[in-house]
Design a protein around this motif. Sequence first.
Motif, mmCIF file in Angstrom:
data_model
loop_
_atom_site.group_PDB
_atom_site.id
_atom_site.type_symbol
_atom_site.label_atom_id
_atom_site.label_comp_id
_atom_site.label_asym_id
_atom_site.label_seq_id
_atom_site.Cartn_x
_atom_site.Cartn_y
_atom_site.Cartn_z
ATOM 1 N N LEU A 283 48.229 155.276 13.834
ATOM 2 C CA LEU A 283 49.994 155.359 14.599
ATOM 3 C C LEU A 283 50.705 156.434 14.424
ATOM 4 O O LEU A 283 50.990 157.025 15.389
ATOM 5 N N ALA A 284 50.346 157.373 13.094
ATOM 6 C CA ALA A 284 51.010 158.537 13.158
ATOM 7 C C ALA A 284 50.254 159.490 14.158
ATOM 8 O O ALA A 284 50.712 160.664 14.841
ATOM 9 N N GLU A 285 49.062 159.576 14.293
ATOM 10 C CA GLU A 285 48.184 160.332 15.241
ATOM 11 C C GLU A 285 48.503 160.209 16.479
ATOM 12 O O GLU A 285 48.235 161.172 17.173
ATOM 13 N N ASN A 286 48.926 159.152 16.984
ATOM 14 C CA ASN A 286 49.402 158.785 18.294
ATOM 15 C C ASN A 286 50.957 158.931 18.208
ATOM 16 O O ASN A 286 51.690 158.662 19.401
ATOM 17 N N ARG A 287 51.542 159.647 17.437
ATOM 18 C CA ARG A 287 53.006 159.970 17.402
ATOM 19 C C ARG A 287 54.056 158.873 17.608
ATOM 20 O O ARG A 287 54.900 158.934 18.125
ATOM 21 N N ILE A 288 53.585 157.774 17.022
ATOM 22 C CA ILE A 288 54.342 156.495 17.048
ATOM 23 C C ILE A 288 55.241 156.413 15.743
ATOM 24 O O ILE A 288 54.551 156.557 14.730
ATOM 25 N N ASN A 289 56.682 156.597 15.889
ATOM 26 C CA ASN A 289 57.333 156.601 14.654
ATOM 27 C C ASN A 289 57.460 154.968 14.205
ATOM 28 O O ASN A 289 58.070 154.212 14.700
ATOM 29 N N VAL A 290 57.231 154.980 12.863
ATOM 30 C CA VAL A 290 57.510 153.935 12.465
ATOM 31 C C VAL A 290 58.529 153.750 11.305
ATOM 32 O O VAL A 290 58.777 154.614 10.592
ATOM 33 N N ASP A 291 59.442 152.856 11.080
ATOM 34 C CA ASP A 291 60.344 152.982 10.286
ATOM 35 C C ASP A 291 60.341 151.939 8.857
ATOM 36 O O ASP A 291 59.606 152.346 8.048
ATOM 37 N N ILE A 292 61.029 151.091 9.017
ATOM 38 C CA ILE A 292 61.188 150.242 7.705
ATOM 39 C C ILE A 292 59.839 149.310 7.680
ATOM 40 O O ILE A 292 59.249 148.633 8.741
ATOM 41 N N ILE A 293 59.302 149.430 6.480
ATOM 42 C CA ILE A 293 57.778 148.746 6.135
ATOM 43 C C ILE A 293 58.185 147.743 5.236
ATOM 44 O O ILE A 293 58.363 148.083 4.011
ATOM 45 N N VAL A 294 57.471 146.564 5.445
ATOM 46 C CA VAL A 294 57.509 145.567 4.397
ATOM 47 C C VAL A 294 56.082 144.919 4.258
ATOM 48 O O VAL A 294 55.602 144.372 5.336
ATOM 49 N N GLN A 295 55.676 144.970 2.953
ATOM 50 C CA GLN A 295 54.145 144.205 2.850
ATOM 51 C C GLN A 295 54.534 142.935 2.231
ATOM 52 O O GLN A 295 54.978 143.022 1.207
ATOM 53 N N ALA A 296 53.941 142.010 2.701
ATOM 54 C CA ALA A 296 53.952 140.418 1.821
ATOM 55 C C ALA A 296 52.613 140.021 1.489
ATOM 56 O O ALA A 296 51.760 139.820 2.319
ATOM 57 N N ILE A 297 52.369 140.014 0.268
ATOM 58 C CA ILE A 297 51.218 139.179 -0.339
ATOM 59 C C ILE A 297 51.637 138.044 -1.164
ATOM 60 O O ILE A 297 52.116 138.500 -2.425
ATOM 61 N N ILE A 298 51.395 137.091 -0.748
ATOM 62 C CA ILE A 298 51.728 135.889 -1.412
ATOM 63 C C ILE A 298 50.531 134.829 -1.436
ATOM 64 O O ILE A 298 49.927 134.660 -0.486
ATOM 65 N N ASP A 299 50.504 134.374 -2.816
ATOM 66 C CA ASP A 299 49.349 133.430 -3.035
ATOM 67 C C ASP A 299 49.216 132.409 -2.063
ATOM 68 O O ASP A 299 50.309 131.524 -1.885
ATOM 69 N N GLY A 300 48.371 131.819 -1.309
ATOM 70 C CA GLY A 300 48.071 130.645 -0.476
ATOM 71 C C GLY A 300 48.460 131.240 0.865
ATOM 72 O O GLY A 300 48.302 130.309 1.809
ATOM 73 N N LEU A 301 49.140 132.455 1.328
ATOM 74 C CA LEU A 301 49.565 132.686 2.724
ATOM 75 C C LEU A 301 48.575 134.089 3.125
ATOM 76 O O LEU A 301 48.304 134.886 2.024
ATOM 77 N N LYS A 302 48.370 134.135 4.188
ATOM 78 C CA LYS A 302 47.913 135.316 4.666
ATOM 79 C C LYS A 302 48.586 136.639 4.502
ATOM 80 O O LYS A 302 49.874 136.474 4.799
ATOM 81 N N PRO A 303 48.064 137.582 4.105
ATOM 82 C CA PRO A 303 48.944 138.818 3.933
ATOM 83 C C PRO A 303 49.288 139.525 5.130
ATOM 84 O O PRO A 303 48.624 139.347 5.975
ATOM 85 N N THR A 304 50.476 139.960 5.190
ATOM 86 C CA THR A 304 51.072 140.740 6.352
ATOM 87 C C THR A 304 51.792 141.949 6.117
ATOM 88 O O THR A 304 52.188 142.099 4.904
ATOM 89 N N VAL A 305 51.850 142.812 7.107
ATOM 90 C CA VAL A 305 52.780 143.945 6.841
ATOM 91 C C VAL A 305 53.562 143.955 8.329
ATOM 92 O O VAL A 305 52.899 143.762 9.286
ATOM 93 N N SER A 306 54.571 144.318 7.866
ATOM 94 C CA SER A 306 55.892 144.263 9.033
ATOM 95 C C SER A 306 56.596 145.743 8.982
ATOM 96 O O SER A 306 56.572 146.328 8.042
ATOM 97 N N PHE A 307 56.639 146.098 10.258
ATOM 98 C CA PHE A 307 57.471 147.352 10.252
ATOM 99 C C PHE A 307 58.178 147.377 11.656
ATOM 100 O O PHE A 307 58.157 146.640 12.663
ATOM 101 N N THR A 308 59.236 148.391 11.564
ATOM 102 C CA THR A 308 60.173 148.506 12.977
ATOM 103 C C THR A 308 59.591 149.415 13.706
ATOM 104 O O THR A 308 59.366 150.853 13.192
#
Length: 408
Positions: A283-308
């Motif tokens: 994303l950075a190489e394509n100069r896309i600015n990412v702001d707030i980042i939240v990673q969720a790793i919870i047993d029994g659920l697929k891991p996700t990464v959210s960002f704005t």
Amino acid sequence: MARIVMKFGGAALASIEHIRNVAKKAIAEKERGFEVVVVTTSMGGMAKEIAKMARDLSDDASKRELDALFSTTSHLSSTLVAIALQEEGYDAVSLTGWQAGIQTDDMYSNARIDELDASQIEKHLKQGGIVIVAGGQGIDNSRNITTLGKGGAETSAIAIAAKLKAERVDVYTNVDGVYTADPSHVAGAQKLKEISYDEMLELSNLGSQVLHPRAVELAKKFQIPVVIRSSETDTVGTLLKEEVEMEKNLIVRGVAYESDVIRLTVGYDAYSNASLADMFTILAENRINVDIIVQAIIDGLKPTVSFTILKEEFAEALRVLEDSKLSLGFSFADFEIGLAKVSIIGSGMTSHPGVAARMFDRLRREDISVKMVSTSEIKVSVVVPQDEMIHAANVLHDEFNLEKALYI
């Protein structure tokens, strides 16, 4: 002789009468004994007209030709200012970005300045002339014209000031300074006499439209004082510098907000497939600015990464992710629209614990839901529903008593 750089935005260049006013302001500084460099952006509304012409011809014009096309807008305004100055009997010369020695990389429409050879500017200043530079543009190593994108003109102005060791940069805008919040939407917003580079950088990154973050970063790096002032009236502006005189008990110094925020969520079948470094590098190489980042790793659920990301970068972000889906190893991407970011900023927050708790408690009492949170030493940002954005900004401005602070 001391030097000053004056940057004028589109509103200040909107008509011939406005251009005459720009010339008068430059003459006034010249008569005060300064060597003067003026940096212009495009005349108000002209960039939109030219963009429409290009779209009427093609939906897929090359980025090289678009940069060459858009560079003409600030070039036009710089030459008109030079003509206005000459008509008043002053020696003046207009320079394009490449004539002014601005060398950039080859990222069209969002180029970065690599170096600046100010010899041509120096030559004309030593001859007693006023130099007018077309802002927001330069030339790459292949001698292609490039544009710097948002904030390009003010970034050019501060880069030139740093190279010339100018006393300050005056940024003339359609507002008369930096306020504790947007006065058109937040009751009781007050103008700041001074603001630090760090506070201004946070405000700029968090939605304030007064000064672009790239320009603030450059001013901080080279310790260039910047005055944000009105192009219409001769009122005192806001001084941007390293250290500011802190008002008594003023923990929070500003509230900023940004609409059209999109939360993008990427999911993985297994944690072993996820690589935050790989994703955000692409994303950075394509100069896309990412702001707030939240990673969720919870047993029994697929891991996700959210960002704005901002609305205008959404399509490009999806394209980049889709093109890199195999290498990044994610299984799905989802998004949520209709969001906004509201932030509080202040250097005093560093030594005052509990500011975030106070912010969250006020939002809870106002029934404003918080979807994501991001913090640093001098800011707290929350993602809220967009229809609650202005309400949230007003109640936070009230919560931290910004309307009662002593400013100018």
